[in-house]
Design an enzyme around this catalytic site. Structure first.
Site: not given
Length: 239
Positions: A105-107, A109
């Site tokens: 999950l990106d930062k 999210s």
């Protein structure tokens, strides 16, 4: 013969460290295979039969461990970050074996993420051919009308990639913003954000609420717990 793999992959599959960390250990001369110092990361070993030592200690497979984490916004999904940002590993208690995140999950999210030392199980979940659905709740910076929902249900070409969702539905309408649900069975980089951007909208929040038949549920933000055996069975092959 058992499973043969490169030495870095073998160390990762045995749950000792990541492949990147294994490369550093090999380059530092700290890894021995069958009594001989390993000098090449391309060396292949039989994981079940080779005697591998790191800094004088034999590397043996750890007992399989399966955790779920409610990832807070602002953390990156990596073990060590060159920019010294907080990582999902900051949420884990001390004393655990090496665990790898199952997907990312990106930062910006948040939500459900699994961590495990069972690389076969992780590979199964991340393989698009396994068709394991991932469900996201997404807050948009504008109302989502029928036309936008219909457009999001169609494949989008972006950067030479075809991005598509299994399902899209409106969760909560609003005059200035709205929440939608997006279900994916693939995991392209920033896929939901790119699909939304193609419709001229922006994502304000993105929360993964379920993977397969396992829901995030009431797990507190930043909290972690083991997956129950019946949850693992719902997700696919496991010991």
């Amino acid at each position: 013969m058992g499973q043969v793999a490169s030495l870095p992959r073998a160390l990762s599959k045995l749950g000792h460290c990541s492949r990147t960390e294994a490369l550093a250990l090999i380059e530092a001369g700290r890894v021995f295979v069958n009594g001989r110092r390993a000098t090449s990361a391309s060396q292949r070993v039989d994981i079940a039969r080779a005697h591998i030592e790191v800094e004088g200690r034999k590397v043996e497979a750890e007992a399989p461990l399966y955790l779920m984490l409610n990832k807070p916004r602002g953390l990156v999904t990596t073990r060590r970050d060159p920019q010294a940002r907080g990582t999902v590993y900051d949420c884990l208690p001390e004393g655990l074996p090496y665990l790898a995140p199952v997907g990312r999950l990106d930062k910006a999210s948040e939500g459900l993420i699994f961590l495990t030392n069972d690389s076969g199980w992780a590979d199964y979940l991340m393989n698009p051919a396994s068709m394991v659905p991932k469900t996201y709740h997404v807050k948009l910076d504008r109302p989502a009308g029928e036309a936008m929902i219909a457009a999001l249900r169609q494949p989008v070409e972006d950067g030479g990639e075809s991005l598509s969702a299994t399902a899209v539905r409106l969760l909560r309408p609003g005059a200035k913003s709205s929440w939608i649900e997006v279900v994916l069975t693939e995991g392209r980089n920033r896929q939901v954000r790119r699909m939304v951007a193609a419709q001229g909208a922006n994502v304000q929040r993105l929360v993964r609420v379920a993977i397969g038949g396992v829901a995030l549920g009431p797990l507190a933000k930043g909290a972690v717990r083991p997956l129950a055996p019946e949850e693992r069975k719902r997700l696919g092959p496991c010991p």
